[in-house]
Design a protein around this motif. Structure first.
Motif, PDB file in Angstrom:
ATOM      1  N   ALA A 162      38.850 -33.726 -22.145  1.00 24.82           N
ATOM      2  CA  ALA A 162      40.091 -34.077 -22.844  1.00 24.82           C
ATOM      3  C   ALA A 162      41.273 -33.292 -22.277  1.00 24.82           C
ATOM      4  O   ALA A 162      42.379 -33.835 -22.117  1.00 24.82           O
ATOM      5  CB  ALA A 162      39.948 -33.816 -24.343  1.00 24.82           C
ATOM      6  N   LEU A 163      41.060 -32.018 -21.969  1.00 23.75           N
ATOM      7  CA  LEU A 163      42.122 -31.217 -21.349  1.00 23.75           C
ATOM      8  C   LEU A 163      42.460 -31.736 -19.955  1.00 23.75           C
ATOM      9  O   LEU A 163      43.629 -31.771 -19.557  1.00 23.75           O
ATOM     10  CB  LEU A 163      41.695 -29.753 -21.276  1.00 23.75           C
ATOM     11  CG  LEU A 163      41.845 -28.931 -22.552  1.00 23.75           C
ATOM     12  CD1 LEU A 163      41.299 -27.526 -22.330  1.00 23.75           C
ATOM     13  CD2 LEU A 163      43.301 -28.861 -22.992  1.00 23.75           C
ATOM     14  N   LEU A 164      41.436 -32.124 -19.218  1.00 22.05           N
ATOM     15  CA  LEU A 164      41.677 -32.718 -17.900  1.00 22.05           C
ATOM     16  C   LEU A 164      42.524 -33.973 -18.033  1.00 22.05           C
ATOM     17  O   LEU A 164      43.473 -34.182 -17.258  1.00 22.05           O
ATOM     18  CB  LEU A 164      40.337 -33.048 -17.236  1.00 22.05           C
ATOM     19  CG  LEU A 164      40.406 -33.818 -15.912  1.00 22.05           C
ATOM     20  CD1 LEU A 164      41.145 -33.017 -14.850  1.00 22.05           C
ATOM     21  CD2 LEU A 164      39.006 -34.182 -15.430  1.00 22.05           C
ATOM     22  N   ALA A 165      42.198 -34.803 -19.023  1.00 25.70           N
ATOM     23  CA  ALA A 165      42.952 -36.035 -19.256  1.00 25.70           C
ATOM     24  C   ALA A 165      44.410 -35.725 -19.597  1.00 25.70           C
ATOM     25  O   ALA A 165      45.335 -36.383 -19.112  1.00 25.70           O
ATOM     26  CB  ALA A 165      42.301 -36.846 -20.371  1.00 25.70           C
ATOM     27  N   ALA A 166      44.628 -34.711 -20.433  1.00 29.20           N
ATOM     28  CA  ALA A 166      45.988 -34.325 -20.799  1.00 29.20           C
ATOM     29  C   ALA A 166      46.760 -33.830 -19.576  1.00 29.20           C
ATOM     30  O   ALA A 166      47.951 -34.130 -19.407  1.00 29.20           O
ATOM     31  CB  ALA A 166      45.956 -33.253 -21.884  1.00 29.20           C
ATOM     32  N   GLY A 167      46.091 -33.078 -18.725  1.00 31.76           N
ATOM     33  CA  GLY A 167      46.737 -32.613 -17.501  1.00 31.76           C
ATOM     34  C   GLY A 167      47.117 -33.759 -16.587  1.00 31.76           C
ATOM     35  O   GLY A 167      48.220 -33.793 -16.029  1.00 31.76           O
ATOM     36  N   LEU A 168      46.210 -34.726 -16.445  1.00 26.48           N
ATOM     37  CA  LEU A 168      46.512 -35.891 -15.615  1.00 26.48           C
ATOM     38  C   LEU A 168      47.662 -36.704 -16.205  1.00 26.48           C
ATOM     39  O   LEU A 168      48.528 -37.198 -15.475  1.00 26.48           O
ATOM     40  CB  LEU A 168      45.259 -36.777 -15.486  1.00 26.48           C
ATOM     41  CG  LEU A 168      44.078 -36.173 -14.717  1.00 26.48           C
ATOM     42  CD1 LEU A 168      42.866 -37.088 -14.810  1.00 26.48           C
ATOM     43  CD2 LEU A 168      44.444 -35.923 -13.262  1.00 26.48           C
ATOM     44  N   GLY A 169      47.671 -36.836 -17.535  1.00 29.84           N
ATOM     45  CA  GLY A 169      48.755 -37.552 -18.192  1.00 29.84           C
ATOM     46  C   GLY A 169      50.097 -36.879 -17.965  1.00 29.84           C
ATOM     47  O   GLY A 169      51.116 -37.544 -17.772  1.00 29.84           O
ATOM     48  N   THR A 170      50.105 -35.547 -17.981  1.00 28.30           N
ATOM     49  CA  THR A 170      51.344 -34.804 -17.747  1.00 28.30           C
ATOM     50  C   THR A 170      51.840 -34.985 -16.323  1.00 28.30           C
ATOM     51  O   THR A 170      53.040 -35.172 -16.082  1.00 28.30           O
ATOM     52  CB  THR A 170      51.117 -33.304 -18.016  1.00 28.30           C
ATOM     53  OG1 THR A 170      50.619 -33.131 -19.344  1.00 28.30           O
ATOM     54  CG2 THR A 170      52.414 -32.521 -17.867  1.00 28.30           C
ATOM     55  N   ILE A 171      50.935 -34.955 -15.374  1.00 30.81           N
ATOM     56  CA  ILE A 171      51.320 -35.070 -13.964  1.00 30.81           C
ATOM     57  C   ILE A 171      51.787 -36.483 -13.628  1.00 30.81           C
ATOM     58  O   ILE A 171      52.801 -36.670 -12.949  1.00 30.81           O
ATOM     59  CB  ILE A 171      50.141 -34.659 -13.061  1.00 30.81           C
ATOM     60  CG1 ILE A 171      49.821 -33.166 -13.251  1.00 30.81           C
ATOM     61  CG2 ILE A 171      50.443 -34.957 -11.597  1.00 30.81           C
ATOM     62  CD1 ILE A 171      48.522 -32.723 -12.618  1.00 30.81           C
ATOM     63  N   LEU A 172      51.063 -37.491 -14.131  1.00 35.00           N
ATOM     64  CA  LEU A 172      51.343 -38.876 -13.748  1.00 35.00           C
ATOM     65  C   LEU A 172      52.340 -39.572 -14.671  1.00 35.00           C
ATOM     66  O   LEU A 172      52.958 -40.561 -14.269  1.00 35.00           O
ATOM     67  CB  LEU A 172      50.033 -39.677 -13.711  1.00 35.00           C
ATOM     68  CG  LEU A 172      48.998 -39.182 -12.701  1.00 35.00           C
ATOM     69  CD1 LEU A 172      47.699 -39.967 -12.839  1.00 35.00           C
ATOM     70  CD2 LEU A 172      49.532 -39.302 -11.284  1.00 35.00           C
ATOM     71  N   ARG A 173      52.446 -39.103 -15.911  1.00 35.31           N
ATOM     72  CA  ARG A 173      53.378 -39.661 -16.890  1.00 35.31           C
ATOM     73  C   ARG A 173      53.131 -41.148 -17.186  1.00 35.31           C
ATOM     74  O   ARG A 173      54.021 -41.834 -17.656  1.00 35.31           O
ATOM     75  CB  ARG A 173      54.829 -39.468 -16.456  1.00 35.31           C
ATOM     76  CG  ARG A 173      55.276 -38.033 -16.432  1.00 35.31           C
ATOM     77  CD  ARG A 173      56.776 -37.902 -16.361  1.00 35.31           C
ATOM     78  NE  ARG A 173      57.336 -38.451 -15.142  1.00 35.31           N
ATOM     79  CZ  ARG A 173      58.619 -38.408 -14.820  1.00 35.31           C
ATOM     80  NH1 ARG A 173      59.487 -37.853 -15.634  1.00 35.31           N
ATOM     81  NH2 ARG A 173      59.051 -38.916 -13.688  1.00 35.31           N
ATOM     82  N   ALA A 174      51.949 -41.638 -16.906  1.00 38.78           N
ATOM     83  CA  ALA A 174      51.621 -43.046 -17.144  1.00 38.78           C
ATOM     84  C   ALA A 174      50.208 -43.120 -17.704  1.00 38.78           C
ATOM     85  O   ALA A 174      49.277 -42.576 -17.097  1.00 38.78           O
ATOM     86  CB  ALA A 174      51.730 -43.848 -15.856  1.00 38.78           C
ATOM     87  N   THR A 175      50.049 -43.788 -18.823  1.00 42.51           N
ATOM     88  CA  THR A 175      48.742 -43.870 -19.474  1.00 42.51           C
ATOM     89  C   THR A 175      47.718 -44.559 -18.577  1.00 42.51           C
ATOM     90  O   THR A 175      46.607 -44.060 -18.388  1.00 42.51           O
ATOM     91  CB  THR A 175      48.857 -44.629 -20.807  1.00 42.51           C
ATOM     92  OG1 THR A 175      49.818 -43.971 -21.637  1.00 42.51           O
ATOM     93  CG2 THR A 175      47.516 -44.668 -21.523  1.00 42.51           C
ATOM     94  N   ALA A 176      48.094 -45.716 -18.023  1.00 39.84           N
ATOM     95  CA  ALA A 176      47.152 -46.473 -17.196  1.00 39.84           C
ATOM     96  C   ALA A 176      46.760 -45.688 -15.944  1.00 39.84           C
ATOM     97  O   ALA A 176      45.585 -45.640 -15.568  1.00 39.84           O
ATOM     98  CB  ALA A 176      47.769 -47.812 -16.807  1.00 39.84           C
ATOM     99  N   GLY A 177      47.738 -45.057 -15.306  1.00 38.00           N
ATOM    100  CA  GLY A 177      47.446 -44.298 -14.095  1.00 38.00           C
ATOM    101  C   GLY A 177      46.553 -43.102 -14.367  1.00 38.00           C
ATOM    102  O   GLY A 177      45.628 -42.815 -13.603  1.00 38.00           O
ATOM    103  N   ALA A 178      46.829 -42.383 -15.467  1.00 36.13           N
ATOM    104  CA  ALA A 178      46.012 -41.218 -15.807  1.00 36.13           C
ATOM    105  C   ALA A 178      44.594 -41.636 -16.168  1.00 36.13           C
ATOM    106  O   ALA A 178      43.619 -40.981 -15.774  1.00 36.13           O
ATOM    107  CB  ALA A 178      46.659 -40.469 -16.969  1.00 36.13           C
ATOM    108  N   LEU A 179      44.456 -42.740 -16.923  1.00 41.95           N
ATOM    109  CA  LEU A 179      43.120 -43.201 -17.301  1.00 41.95           C
ATOM    110  C   LEU A 179      42.338 -43.677 -16.086  1.00 41.95           C
ATOM    111  O   LEU A 179      41.138 -43.400 -15.959  1.00 41.95           O
ATOM    112  CB  LEU A 179      43.226 -44.315 -18.337  1.00 41.95           C
ATOM    113  CG  LEU A 179      41.906 -44.800 -18.954  1.00 41.95           C
ATOM    114  CD1 LEU A 179      41.158 -43.636 -19.605  1.00 41.95           C
ATOM    115  CD2 LEU A 179      42.159 -45.906 -19.970  1.00 41.95           C
ATOM    116  N   ALA A 180      43.007 -44.383 -15.176  1.00 42.06           N
ATOM    117  CA  ALA A 180      42.342 -44.837 -13.956  1.00 42.06           C
ATOM    118  C   ALA A 180      41.876 -43.647 -13.113  1.00 42.06           C
ATOM    119  O   ALA A 180      40.781 -43.660 -12.539  1.00 42.06           O
ATOM    120  CB  ALA A 180      43.286 -45.728 -13.147  1.00 42.06           C
TER     121      ALA A 180
END
Length: 254
Positions: A162-180
């Motif tokens: 979950a923390l990894l996901a939050a970090g990816l979301g912060t870097i990419l600023r896009a839900t679809a991109g972070a989830l992919a």
């Protein structure tokens, strides 16, 4: 006057709990997680003992594979949701110290993931052992050697994802991109592990769904003999992603 950090955390929790998607996601987590556990254990009972060493604890925790993606969603949305709606500017006005705002979001994300993930792991273990017992097959108790460590390790693993996901979301600023990207990390890379050069394969000792997930086993895996060390290595990798996220969040305009 400085606003206490606890108020920032509380504000982030209020924002996240007010979203119906948060509760739908958690409902999906338990429905899918326990459903997969029941199906997997019934299938395992038909194939008993199978080709691999019998590990009833690990078999009852297989729902972590799907749970890590489901818990990744609120981890991503805790950041990207405000970028999508434009509310990030409002949050920054209320909490100008960007590192504090992001830290509060991460605390909320990891608290939800750790609590719900740990509850799921204990529930999946109990359900899985009940299914095995109903079939008259060898099953485990929470006090058996290595069982409590595997179950609690599953909760820690899910919180780290979950923390990894939050970090990816912060870097990419896009839900679809972070989830992919998260899907690629936890599924695509392990599936293609054999294609990577030998000098890169040591990384797989600490990779999600590979070395790090060995902590959910009670039967020693010769490929990953030190599962908690592997999990610690994954957590170090997550910490590196979060460090990048803090730098990126601090330097961006919004």
């Amino acid at each position: 006057m400085s606003v206490p950090f606890t108020r920032s955390v509380r504000a982030e929790w209020v924002k996240l709990r007010s979203l119906r998607s948060t509760w739908y996601t958690l409902a999906c987590l338990f429905a899918a997680g326990l459903g997969i556990t029941a199906l997997a254990l019934n299938a395992a009972a038909k194939d008993y003992p199978g080709d691999e060493p019998w590990d009833p604890t690990n078999r009852s925790l297989t729902s972590y594979v799907v749970a890590q993606l489901i818990l990744g969603v609120p981890g991503i949305l805790v950041v990207t949701g405000e970028h999508a709606t434009g509310l990030m500017q409002t949050s920054l006005l209320a909490t100008p110290r960007r590192h504090r705002l992001l830290a509060a979001k991460l605390v909320v994300a990891v608290a939800i993931a750790l609590l719900s993930g740990q509850v799921l792991m204990f529930a999946a273990f109990g359900l899985g052992q009940a299914v095995l017992a109903a079939h008259g097959l060898p099953h485990a108790g929470i006090g058996d050697p290595g069982v409590l460590s595997a179950v609690t390790g599953g909760g820690v693993y899910l919180a780290a994802i979950a923390l990894l996901a939050a970090g990816l979301g912060t870097i990419l600023r896009a839900t679809a991109g972070a989830l992919a990207t998260l899907v690629g990390i936890v599924f695509l890379v392990p599936a293609l592990a054999g294609l990577f050069p030998a000098w890169l394969r040591d990384l797989f000792l600490y990779w999600p769904t590979l070395g790090a997930s060995a902590v959910l086993k009670t039967v020693p895996d010769p490929d990953f003999p030190h599962p908690w060390l592997n999990l610690a290595g994954m957590c170090a990798g997550v910490a590196a992603v979060l460090a990048v996220a803090f730098v990126v969040f601090h330097r961006r305009d919004v």
